[in-house]
Design a protein around this motif. Structure first.
Motif, PDB file in Angstrom:
ATOM      1  N   HIS A   8       0.876  -1.050  -0.076  1.00 18.01           N
ATOM      2  CA  HIS A   8      -0.047   0.008  -0.160  1.00 18.01           C
ATOM      3  C   HIS A   8       0.836   1.219   0.176  1.00 18.01           C
ATOM      4  CE1 HIS A   8      -3.100  -2.524   2.190  1.00 18.01           C
ATOM      5  NE2 HIS A   8      -3.247  -2.815   1.002  1.00 18.01           N
ATOM      6  N   GLU A   9       1.242   1.837  -1.185  1.00 22.07           N
ATOM      7  CA  GLU A   9       2.262   2.947  -1.467  1.00 22.07           C
ATOM      8  C   GLU A   9       1.770   4.042  -0.600  1.00 22.07           C
ATOM      9  OE1 GLU A   9       4.852   2.842  -2.857  1.00 22.07           O
ATOM     10  OE2 GLU A   9       4.852   1.089  -3.932  1.00 22.07           O
ATOM     11  N   GLU A  10       0.460   4.359  -0.441  1.00 22.45           N
ATOM     12  CA  GLU A  10      -0.136   5.721   0.100  1.00 22.45           C
ATOM     13  C   GLU A  10       0.277   5.536   1.868  1.00 22.45           C
ATOM     14  OE1 GLU A  10      -3.542   2.638   0.400  1.00 22.45           O
ATOM     15  OE2 GLU A  10      -2.003   3.469  -1.285  1.00 22.45           O
ATOM     16  N   ASN A  11       0.298   4.525   2.515  1.00 24.81           N
ATOM     17  CA  ASN A  11       0.444   4.440   3.831  1.00 24.81           C
ATOM     18  C   ASN A  11       1.832   3.548   4.121  1.00 24.81           C
ATOM     19  OD1 ASN A  11      -1.185   2.327   3.164  1.00 24.81           O
ATOM     20  ND2 ASN A  11      -2.637   2.493   4.876  1.00 24.81           N
ATOM     21  N   LYS A  41      -0.836 -17.405   9.898  1.00 28.33           N
ATOM     22  CA  LYS A  41      -1.577 -17.709   8.911  1.00 28.33           C
ATOM     23  C   LYS A  41      -1.715 -16.908   8.073  1.00 28.33           C
ATOM     24  CE  LYS A  41      -6.175 -17.759  10.462  1.00 28.33           C
ATOM     25  NZ  LYS A  41      -7.400 -18.805  10.854  1.00 28.33           N
ATOM     26  N   ALA A  42      -2.126 -17.339   6.673  1.00 26.50           N
ATOM     27  CA  ALA A  42      -2.260 -16.395   5.665  1.00 26.50           C
ATOM     28  C   ALA A  42      -3.496 -15.720   5.794  1.00 26.50           C
ATOM     29  CB  ALA A  42      -2.533 -17.327   4.320  1.00 26.50           C
ATOM     30  N   LEU A  43      -3.510 -14.353   5.461  1.00 27.37           N
ATOM     31  CA  LEU A  43      -4.734 -13.582   5.496  1.00 27.37           C
ATOM     32  C   LEU A  43      -4.710 -12.845   4.112  1.00 27.37           C
ATOM     33  CD1 LEU A  43      -3.588 -11.492   8.403  1.00 27.37           C
ATOM     34  CD2 LEU A  43      -5.375 -13.264   8.324  1.00 27.37           C
ATOM     35  N   ARG A  44      -5.969 -12.555   3.780  1.00 28.23           N
ATOM     36  CA  ARG A  44      -6.116 -11.817   2.419  1.00 28.23           C
ATOM     37  C   ARG A  44      -5.641 -10.514   2.404  1.00 28.23           C
ATOM     38  NH1 ARG A  44     -11.900 -13.491   3.006  1.00 28.23           N
ATOM     39  NH2 ARG A  44     -11.950 -15.773   2.589  1.00 28.23           N
ATOM     40  N   PRO A  45      -4.984  -9.849   1.337  1.00 23.39           N
ATOM     41  CA  PRO A  45      -4.757  -8.681   1.165  1.00 23.39           C
ATOM     42  C   PRO A  45      -5.970  -7.598   1.623  1.00 23.39           C
ATOM     43  CG  PRO A  45      -3.898  -9.846  -0.353  1.00 23.39           C
ATOM     44  CD  PRO A  45      -4.750 -10.834   0.074  1.00 23.39           C
ATOM     45  N   GLN A  46      -5.837  -6.770   2.380  1.00 20.49           N
ATOM     46  CA  GLN A  46      -6.786  -5.735   2.813  1.00 20.49           C
ATOM     47  C   GLN A  46      -6.539  -4.436   2.262  1.00 20.49           C
ATOM     48  OE1 GLN A  46      -9.654  -6.747   4.705  1.00 20.49           O
ATOM     49  NE2 GLN A  46      -8.718  -8.836   4.539  1.00 20.49           N
ATOM     50  N   PRO A  47      -7.220  -3.319   2.082  1.00 21.98           N
ATOM     51  CA  PRO A  47      -7.324  -2.211   1.727  1.00 21.98           C
ATOM     52  C   PRO A  47      -6.297  -1.150   2.760  1.00 21.98           C
ATOM     53  CG  PRO A  47      -9.690  -2.309   2.100  1.00 21.98           C
ATOM     54  CD  PRO A  47      -8.887  -3.594   2.275  1.00 21.98           C
TER      55      PRO A  47
END
Length: 182
Positions: A8-11, A41-47
């Motif tokens: 996430h480039e913005e933050n 454990k694996a997490l889905r990418p979030q905003p």
């Protein structure tokens, strides 16, 4: 190959995941310090990964004047140093020519690459472009001309994260590396 490094480039949040594990860290606002948020454990990418932040108001011992949330002794830092409100053992310790040992490595830049490059002169793992990806984060010391490169590699088929640390002296001053943890 599906990308395994989400940025996430913005933050300035970094999420490395291969469907088996996740490793998430970010650049702390105002300080430039890298803060680890999650490993497991694996997490889905979030905003955003703000929900993973752990903050408590600390009335004393803050890095920034006027801030009650910058006590680094309570932050899971990627590379802690001596002299920045953190009293735990540092991950990197540098002694400068004048005897000083204070450093503050703050975020400077980052880039990614396919695969994991070979390292010379030491045992290591490596992989080709189809087997993994690498994120390199450059930190610069606010008090010297030292650069700290942290490389994070994730492999497509294995639940592992590989980290490598390297210091580059961009100046003329001689320094002694007393400790450098991977």
């Amino acid at each position: 190959m599906k990308t395994m490094i989400h940025i996430h480039e913005e933050n300035l949040e970094f999420h490395l995941t291969n469907g088996k594990i996740s490793y998430i860290f970010r650049v702390m606002e105002d300080t430039g310090v890298l803060e680890q948020l999650y490993t497991g454990k694996a997490l889905r990418p979030q905003p955003s990964y703000n929900h993973l932040l752990e903050r408590e108001v600390r009335p004393s011992n803050n890095l920034l004047e006027g801030s009650l949330l910058t006590s680094l002794e309570h932050v899971k830092q990627e590379m802690p140093v001596y002299g920045t409100t953190d009293f735990r053992e540092p991950g990197v310790s540098i002694r400068y020519e004048d005897g000083d040992t204070i450093s503050h490595f703050a975020y400077h830049s980052h880039y990614t690459m396919k695969g994991k490059p070979r390292l010379s002169g030491m045992p290591h793992t490596f992989c080709n472009e189809e087997e993994g990806e690498t994120l390199v984060v450059e930190l610069r010391d606010r008090y010297s001309k030292l650069s700290l490169l942290l490389s994070y590699s994730i492999l497509k088929d294995h639940p592992v994260l590989i980290r490598h640390s390297e210091i580059q002296n961009l100046g003329e001053e001689e320094v002694t590396i007393e400790r450098l943890m991977s």
